[in-house]
Scaffold this motif. Sequence first.
Motif, PDB file in Angstrom:
ATOM      1  N   ILE A  76       0.823  -1.204   0.000  1.00 26.05           N
ATOM      2  CA  ILE A  76       0.000   0.000   0.000  1.00 26.05           C
ATOM      3  C   ILE A  76       0.862   1.260   0.000  1.00 26.05           C
ATOM      4  O   ILE A  76       0.512   2.266  -0.619  1.00 26.05           O
ATOM      5  CB  ILE A  76      -0.997  -0.005   1.190  1.00 26.05           C
ATOM      6  N   LEU A  77       2.015   1.217   0.655  1.00 20.86           N
ATOM      7  CA  LEU A  77       2.911   2.376   0.633  1.00 20.86           C
ATOM      8  C   LEU A  77       3.407   2.659  -0.785  1.00 20.86           C
ATOM      9  O   LEU A  77       3.353   3.801  -1.263  1.00 20.86           O
ATOM     10  CB  LEU A  77       4.098   2.141   1.562  1.00 20.86           C
ATOM     11  N   PHE A  78       3.887   1.613  -1.461  1.00 17.56           N
ATOM     12  CA  PHE A  78       4.363   1.814  -2.825  1.00 17.56           C
ATOM     13  C   PHE A  78       3.229   2.206  -3.755  1.00 17.56           C
ATOM     14  O   PHE A  78       3.408   3.008  -4.674  1.00 17.56           O
ATOM     15  CB  PHE A  78       5.078   0.549  -3.315  1.00 17.56           C
ATOM     16  N   SER A  79       2.038   1.666  -3.527  1.00 19.95           N
ATOM     17  CA  SER A  79       0.882   2.027  -4.344  1.00 19.95           C
ATOM     18  C   SER A  79       0.559   3.510  -4.217  1.00 19.95           C
ATOM     19  O   SER A  79       0.354   4.215  -5.214  1.00 19.95           O
ATOM     20  CB  SER A  79      -0.332   1.191  -3.931  1.00 19.95           C
ATOM     21  N   VAL A  80       0.540   4.003  -2.990  1.00 19.43           N
ATOM     22  CA  VAL A  80       0.214   5.415  -2.750  1.00 19.43           C
ATOM     23  C   VAL A  80       1.220   6.339  -3.430  1.00 19.43           C
ATOM     24  O   VAL A  80       0.840   7.300  -4.120  1.00 19.43           O
ATOM     25  CB  VAL A  80       0.168   5.707  -1.234  1.00 19.43           C
ATOM     26  N   LEU A 114      -2.593  -6.386  -4.424  1.00 20.59           N
ATOM     27  CA  LEU A 114      -1.765  -7.239  -3.571  1.00 20.59           C
ATOM     28  C   LEU A 114      -2.028  -6.936  -2.099  1.00 20.59           C
ATOM     29  O   LEU A 114      -2.123  -7.845  -1.269  1.00 20.59           O
ATOM     30  CB  LEU A 114      -0.290  -7.037  -3.900  1.00 20.59           C
ATOM     31  N   PHE A 115      -2.154  -5.658  -1.776  1.00 23.57           N
ATOM     32  CA  PHE A 115      -2.492  -5.243  -0.414  1.00 23.57           C
ATOM     33  C   PHE A 115      -3.829  -5.840   0.021  1.00 23.57           C
ATOM     34  O   PHE A 115      -3.941  -6.426   1.107  1.00 23.57           O
ATOM     35  CB  PHE A 115      -2.535  -3.719  -0.350  1.00 23.57           C
ATOM     36  N   VAL A 116      -4.846  -5.723  -0.835  1.00 22.11           N
ATOM     37  CA  VAL A 116      -6.176  -6.238  -0.502  1.00 22.11           C
ATOM     38  C   VAL A 116      -6.142  -7.751  -0.314  1.00 22.11           C
ATOM     39  O   VAL A 116      -6.693  -8.286   0.664  1.00 22.11           O
ATOM     40  CB  VAL A 116      -7.187  -5.862  -1.605  1.00 22.11           C
ATOM     41  N   ALA A 117      -5.464  -8.457  -1.237  1.00 21.74           N
ATOM     42  CA  ALA A 117      -5.403  -9.915  -1.148  1.00 21.74           C
ATOM     43  C   ALA A 117      -4.699 -10.355   0.136  1.00 21.74           C
ATOM     44  O   ALA A 117      -5.144 -11.290   0.819  1.00 21.74           O
ATOM     45  CB  ALA A 117      -4.688 -10.481  -2.368  1.00 21.74           C
TER      46      ALA A 117
END
Length: 228
Positions: free
Chosen positions: A24-28, A52-55
């Motif tokens: 989630i950090l890299f996504s943001v 990936l975070f959600v899964a």
Amino acid sequence: MILQIIEVPLYAVILLLITGVAAILFSVFMVLDFLKNKKMHHLLWAIAFFVLFVAGVVLAIGRNYAHLLSPAVSVLAVFIPGGIAAGLFYSSVFDEEKSKKLGMGYVIFVLVGAVLILLTKTITAWAEAAKFAVMLVHIPSGLAMVILPFLVYQKQTSEWTPLLVSIGGAIIGLAGILLAFLVSGFTELTGFVFGALPVLLLIVALCFAFGFLLTKQWSFAFPFIKSE
């Protein structure tokens, strides 16, 4: 069904949560970079990391590997390798116009594949086709994740960092093969596969994240870390 009795152990929960936080950090920060620079591959990779975070969170909270076979997770899982592969097509060894066409074409392929998997997972009469639908969608993404970063390393840069993405692609491909064997009835692999899966997911997330971050043509702004 094999996975209905497989509980996620505590160490796996911890690894999945670490993977989720990293993702989630890299996504943001990829989204923030996309909003600033409008590079489509950053948006696609951000989507992949978010999924990936959600899964990871779903597995960690539910603590049951049966969720891996649910239609929702099966469909979401398409967007992890699919998003990575589509972003690579947008940003790799082709000229800008060709990259844009290939990237958009691959996005359409991933969306169609997600619908196909949803249908085969939810329509009883099509259930036998689900395995083939998963392979049809995932195999091209796996090949793209391994081959395209290697071509970038070979043709466009003296940096070794694109190879991290190839390594991540190879590992996630291995994880997919192991799961396919398990679902096909190789129950003797159950303990090994689910013992290794959280570790493999964390390694994959880190290989992708730092491969993108540290390769100049793919890099994005991330606090305290620079590509140069």
